[in-house]
Scaffold this motif. Structure first.
Motif, PDB file in Angstrom:
ATOM      1  N   THR A   1       0.830  -1.208   0.000  1.00 47.16           N
ATOM      2  CA  THR A   1       0.000   0.000   0.000  1.00 47.16           C
ATOM      3  C   THR A   1       0.857   1.248   0.000  1.00 47.16           C
ATOM      4  OG1 THR A   1      -1.822  -1.120   1.150  1.00 47.16           O
ATOM      5  CG2 THR A   1      -1.764   1.288   1.272  1.00 47.16           C
ATOM      6  N   LEU A   2       1.905   1.258   0.819  1.00 46.24           N
ATOM      7  CA  LEU A   2       2.790   2.416   0.872  1.00 46.24           C
ATOM      8  C   LEU A   2       3.542   2.596  -0.445  1.00 46.24           C
ATOM      9  CD1 LEU A   2       4.069   4.779   2.294  1.00 46.24           C
ATOM     10  CD2 LEU A   2       5.636   3.196   3.453  1.00 46.24           C
ATOM     11  N   VAL A   3       3.972   1.492  -1.055  1.00 45.85           N
ATOM     12  CA  VAL A   3       4.651   1.578  -2.353  1.00 45.85           C
ATOM     13  C   VAL A   3       3.726   2.224  -3.379  1.00 45.85           C
ATOM     14  CG1 VAL A   3       5.562   0.245  -4.290  1.00 45.85           C
ATOM     15  CG2 VAL A   3       6.226  -0.357  -1.959  1.00 45.85           C
ATOM     16  N   ARG A   4       2.489   1.752  -3.448  1.00 41.67           N
ATOM     17  CA  ARG A   4       1.542   2.316  -4.424  1.00 41.67           C
ATOM     18  C   ARG A   4       1.294   3.796  -4.160  1.00 41.67           C
ATOM     19  NH1 ARG A   4      -1.091  -2.702  -3.596  1.00 41.67           N
ATOM     20  NH2 ARG A   4      -2.528  -1.715  -2.122  1.00 41.67           N
ATOM     21  N   GLU A   5       1.213   4.160  -2.905  1.00 38.55           N
ATOM     22  CA  GLU A   5       0.996   5.563  -2.552  1.00 38.55           C
ATOM     23  C   GLU A   5       2.158   6.430  -3.029  1.00 38.55           C
ATOM     24  OE1 GLU A   5       0.950   8.264   1.488  1.00 38.55           O
ATOM     25  OE2 GLU A   5       0.144   6.221   1.599  1.00 38.55           O
ATOM     26  N   LEU A   6       3.379   5.979  -2.788  1.00 36.23           N
ATOM     27  CA  LEU A   6       4.553   6.748  -3.194  1.00 36.23           C
ATOM     28  C   LEU A   6       4.678   6.834  -4.710  1.00 36.23           C
ATOM     29  CD1 LEU A   6       7.094   5.378  -0.560  1.00 36.23           C
ATOM     30  CD2 LEU A   6       6.041   7.645  -0.577  1.00 36.23           C
ATOM     31  N   LEU A   7       4.311   5.762  -5.402  1.00 35.33           N
ATOM     32  CA  LEU A   7       4.396   5.741  -6.857  1.00 35.33           C
ATOM     33  C   LEU A   7       3.434   6.726  -7.516  1.00 35.33           C
ATOM     34  CD1 LEU A   7       4.691   1.894  -7.533  1.00 35.33           C
ATOM     35  CD2 LEU A   7       6.444   3.628  -7.978  1.00 35.33           C
ATOM     36  N   ALA A   8       2.397   7.134  -6.801  1.00 40.40           N
ATOM     37  CA  ALA A   8       1.399   8.042  -7.368  1.00 40.40           C
ATOM     38  C   ALA A   8       1.902   9.485  -7.422  1.00 40.40           C
ATOM     39  CB  ALA A   8       0.111   7.977  -6.561  1.00 40.40           C
ATOM     40  N   PHE A   9       2.969   9.782  -6.694  1.00 41.27           N
ATOM     41  CA  PHE A   9       3.489  11.147  -6.658  1.00 41.27           C
ATOM     42  C   PHE A   9       4.520  11.375  -7.759  1.00 41.27           C
ATOM     43  CE2 PHE A   9       2.415  10.394  -2.081  1.00 41.27           C
ATOM     44  CZ  PHE A   9       1.368  11.304  -2.003  1.00 41.27           C
ATOM     45  N   SER A  10       4.863  12.624  -7.962  1.00 37.38           N
ATOM     46  CA  SER A  10       5.919  12.970  -8.909  1.00 37.38           C
ATOM     47  C   SER A  10       7.260  12.470  -8.408  1.00 37.38           C
ATOM     48  CB  SER A  10       5.986  14.493  -9.090  1.00 37.38           C
ATOM     49  OG  SER A  10       7.251  14.888  -9.589  1.00 37.38           O
ATOM     50  N   PRO A  11       7.972  11.664  -9.190  1.00 36.40           N
ATOM     51  CA  PRO A  11       9.292  11.197  -8.751  1.00 36.40           C
ATOM     52  C   PRO A  11      10.265  12.350  -8.556  1.00 36.40           C
ATOM     53  CG  PRO A  11       8.898  10.592 -11.048  1.00 36.40           C
ATOM     54  CD  PRO A  11       7.604  11.101 -10.506  1.00 36.40           C
TER      55      PRO A  11
ATOM     56  N   VAL B   1      -1.023  20.600 -11.520  1.00 36.08           N
ATOM     57  CA  VAL B   1      -1.985  21.712 -11.467  1.00 36.08           C
ATOM     58  C   VAL B   1      -3.122  21.482 -12.456  1.00 36.08           C
ATOM     59  CG1 VAL B   1      -2.299  24.174 -11.905  1.00 36.08           C
ATOM     60  CG2 VAL B   1      -0.295  23.382 -10.639  1.00 36.08           C
ATOM     61  N   GLU B   2      -2.772  21.063 -13.670  1.00 37.70           N
ATOM     62  CA  GLU B   2      -3.806  20.820 -14.682  1.00 37.70           C
ATOM     63  C   GLU B   2      -4.729  19.682 -14.255  1.00 37.70           C
ATOM     64  OE1 GLU B   2      -1.738  20.151 -18.319  1.00 37.70           O
ATOM     65  OE2 GLU B   2      -1.164  22.270 -18.581  1.00 37.70           O
ATOM     66  N   ALA B   3      -4.156  18.618 -13.695  1.00 39.46           N
ATOM     67  CA  ALA B   3      -4.965  17.484 -13.242  1.00 39.46           C
ATOM     68  C   ALA B   3      -5.897  17.891 -12.113  1.00 39.46           C
ATOM     69  CB  ALA B   3      -4.054  16.344 -12.796  1.00 39.46           C
ATOM     70  N   PHE B   4      -5.408  18.759 -11.229  1.00 38.84           N
ATOM     71  CA  PHE B   4      -6.234  19.245 -10.118  1.00 38.84           C
ATOM     72  C   PHE B   4      -7.450  19.998 -10.643  1.00 38.84           C
ATOM     73  CE2 PHE B   4      -7.320  22.728  -7.215  1.00 38.84           C
ATOM     74  CZ  PHE B   4      -7.623  22.013  -6.056  1.00 38.84           C
ATOM     75  N   HIS B   5      -7.227  20.897 -11.593  1.00 41.26           N
ATOM     76  CA  HIS B   5      -8.328  21.702 -12.114  1.00 41.26           C
ATOM     77  C   HIS B   5      -9.269  20.879 -12.986  1.00 41.26           C
ATOM     78  CE1 HIS B   5      -7.122  25.551 -10.528  1.00 41.26           C
ATOM     79  NE2 HIS B   5      -5.899  25.422 -11.002  1.00 41.26           N
TER      80      HIS B   5
ATOM     81  N   ARG C   1      -8.882  15.130 -12.420  1.00 38.33           N
ATOM     82  CA  ARG C   1      -8.443  13.817 -12.881  1.00 38.33           C
ATOM     83  C   ARG C   1      -7.148  13.437 -12.167  1.00 38.33           C
ATOM     84  NH1 ARG C   1      -3.995  14.616 -16.046  1.00 38.33           N
ATOM     85  NH2 ARG C   1      -3.777  16.652 -17.069  1.00 38.33           N
ATOM     86  N   LYS C   2      -6.757  12.193 -12.327  1.00 35.21           N
ATOM     87  CA  LYS C   2      -5.516  11.721 -11.713  1.00 35.21           C
ATOM     88  C   LYS C   2      -4.318  12.208 -12.516  1.00 35.21           C
ATOM     89  CE  LYS C   2      -3.158   7.508 -10.199  1.00 35.21           C
ATOM     90  NZ  LYS C   2      -3.222   6.006 -10.138  1.00 35.21           N
ATOM     91  N   ALA C   3      -3.342  12.760 -11.843  1.00 34.39           N
ATOM     92  CA  ALA C   3      -2.155  13.273 -12.517  1.00 34.39           C
ATOM     93  C   ALA C   3      -1.281  12.111 -13.008  1.00 34.39           C
ATOM     94  CB  ALA C   3      -1.340  14.146 -11.583  1.00 34.39           C
ATOM     95  N   VAL C   4      -0.658  12.327 -14.157  1.00 33.27           N
ATOM     96  CA  VAL C   4       0.280  11.348 -14.715  1.00 33.27           C
ATOM     97  C   VAL C   4       1.656  12.024 -14.727  1.00 33.27           C
ATOM     98  CG1 VAL C   4       0.889   9.902 -16.677  1.00 33.27           C
ATOM     99  CG2 VAL C   4      -1.521  10.334 -16.140  1.00 33.27           C
ATOM    100  N   PHE C   5       2.466  11.677 -13.751  1.00 28.69           N
ATOM    101  CA  PHE C   5       3.764  12.328 -13.617  1.00 28.69           C
ATOM    102  C   PHE C   5       4.844  11.571 -14.385  1.00 28.69           C
ATOM    103  CE2 PHE C   5       1.614  13.502  -9.534  1.00 28.69           C
ATOM    104  CZ  PHE C   5       1.553  14.876  -9.777  1.00 28.69           C
ATOM    105  N   LYS C   6       5.775  12.334 -14.942  1.00 29.07           N
ATOM    106  CA  LYS C   6       6.841  11.744 -15.756  1.00 29.07           C
ATOM    107  C   LYS C   6       8.225  11.891 -15.122  1.00 29.07           C
ATOM    108  CE  LYS C   6       4.005  10.692 -19.104  1.00 29.07           C
ATOM    109  NZ  LYS C   6       4.000  11.445 -20.359  1.00 29.07           N
ATOM    110  N   GLY C   7       8.324  12.650 -14.049  1.00 26.11           N
ATOM    111  CA  GLY C   7       9.615  12.790 -13.382  1.00 26.11           C
ATOM    112  C   GLY C   7      10.507  13.835 -14.015  1.00 26.11           C
ATOM    113  N   ARG C   8       9.903  14.839 -14.626  1.00 25.54           N
ATOM    114  CA  ARG C   8      10.709  15.902 -15.225  1.00 25.54           C
ATOM    115  C   ARG C   8       9.958  17.248 -15.175  1.00 25.54           C
ATOM    116  NH1 ARG C   8       9.167  12.637 -19.736  1.00 25.54           N
ATOM    117  NH2 ARG C   8       7.706  13.727 -21.129  1.00 25.54           N
TER     118      ARG C   8
END
Length: 268
Positions: A202-212, A254-258, A261-268
């Motif tokens: 669960t913690l792994v999945r939670e961390l993976l959802a954020f921007s690397p 920011v765009e996902a928040f407005h 929807r769920k943000a799709v982060f790419k790490g850049r």
């Protein structure tokens, strides 16, 4: 550089007392202590663990690292005979090797059950998150050998819980339960033993959802400012915040928040 890569490959050619499981698609790597029944950590293993963390840190597809163990115990500590045979120069590097999880730019989770003593505790303290269970016992028992913790244990613990509680643990070789560790802020979570894997996943999945990128930035900032004056820490925080504002991940967030929807982060 080629020489250094060759050295690392040679060091990791035959792992001593642990294995590495990589799921690149899931963005997860597991370092699994595997010397049953107590997963004693050898001198060679310490160096290999350091090299493994460095290799995983360079692995572009790995986002989160988990340190766990086979069996009922995380680790009862180091190889006592190895300390006697090691040279002073070798022993002086022990803290550097075991600090590898802290130096790693990616989030590192320690999943602790059963005995978590000596270097097992020190390795866990160098991780970012510690999940304990109702079977977990943490201890730094080196006083019983006429020694003190030598891989950062007392230093890291004092930062977390203060000098009084650290003296209580170190000078009495006192064992504390997972529940006590959670109350004191050593463990970030304490669950039933049967729930350790689920809680870790669960913690792994939670961390993976954020921007690397934001995760790496937060870890570095917190590590670098642990001993800094408040004004310095706030200034560094502002500089990093400013840099992240120009990142693609921040724009996506920011765009996902407005757009709700769920943000799709790419790490850049």
């Amino acid at each position: 550089m080629t020489h250094l890569i060759h050295q690392a490959q040679k060091l990791l050619s035959e792992l001593d007392g642990f294995s590495v499981e990589i799921d690149a698609k899931a963005g997860r790597a597991d370092i699994v202590l595997d010397r049953p029944p107590f997963n004693i950590v050898s001198m060679m293993q310490r160096e290999q663990l350091r090299a493994t963390f460095e290799a995983l840190d360079d692995h572009a597809d790995i986002r989160v690292i988990v340190v766990r163990a086979v069996g009922e115990h995380f680790s009862s500590g180091g190889d006592i005979k190895g300390f006697i045979e090691a040279t002073p120069e070798h022993v002086s590097k022990l803290a550097w090797n075991i600090a590898a999880p802290a130096r790693c730019s990616k989030p590192v989770i320690a999943a602790n059950r059963g005995y978590c003593f000596g270097v097992g505790f020190e390795l866990s303290l160098a991780c970012d998150f510690r999940i304990a269970t109702d079977t977990t016992l943490y201890a730094l028992p080196e006083q019983k050998l006429g020694q003190i913790p030598g891989s950062g244990g007392s230093a890291r613990l004092q930062k977390m819980v203060g000098i009084g509680r650290t003296k209580d643990i170190v000078m009495r070789s006192r064992r504390i339960t997972g529940a006590q560790a959670y109350e004191w802020g050593i463990a970030t979570e304490c669950v039933e033993d049967s729930e350790l894997e689920r809680a870790t996943d669960t913690l792994v999945r939670e961390l993976l959802a954020f921007s690397p990128l934001a995760q790496r930035s937060a870890k570095k900032l917190l590590n670098d400012t642990e001993d800094a004056p408040l004004s310095t820490a706030i200034e560094l925080e502002g500089h990093i915040y400013s840099r992240l504002r120009s990142s693609d991940d921040f724009r996506e967030g920011v765009e996902a928040f407005h757009e709700k929807r769920k943000a799709v982060f790419k790490g850049r």
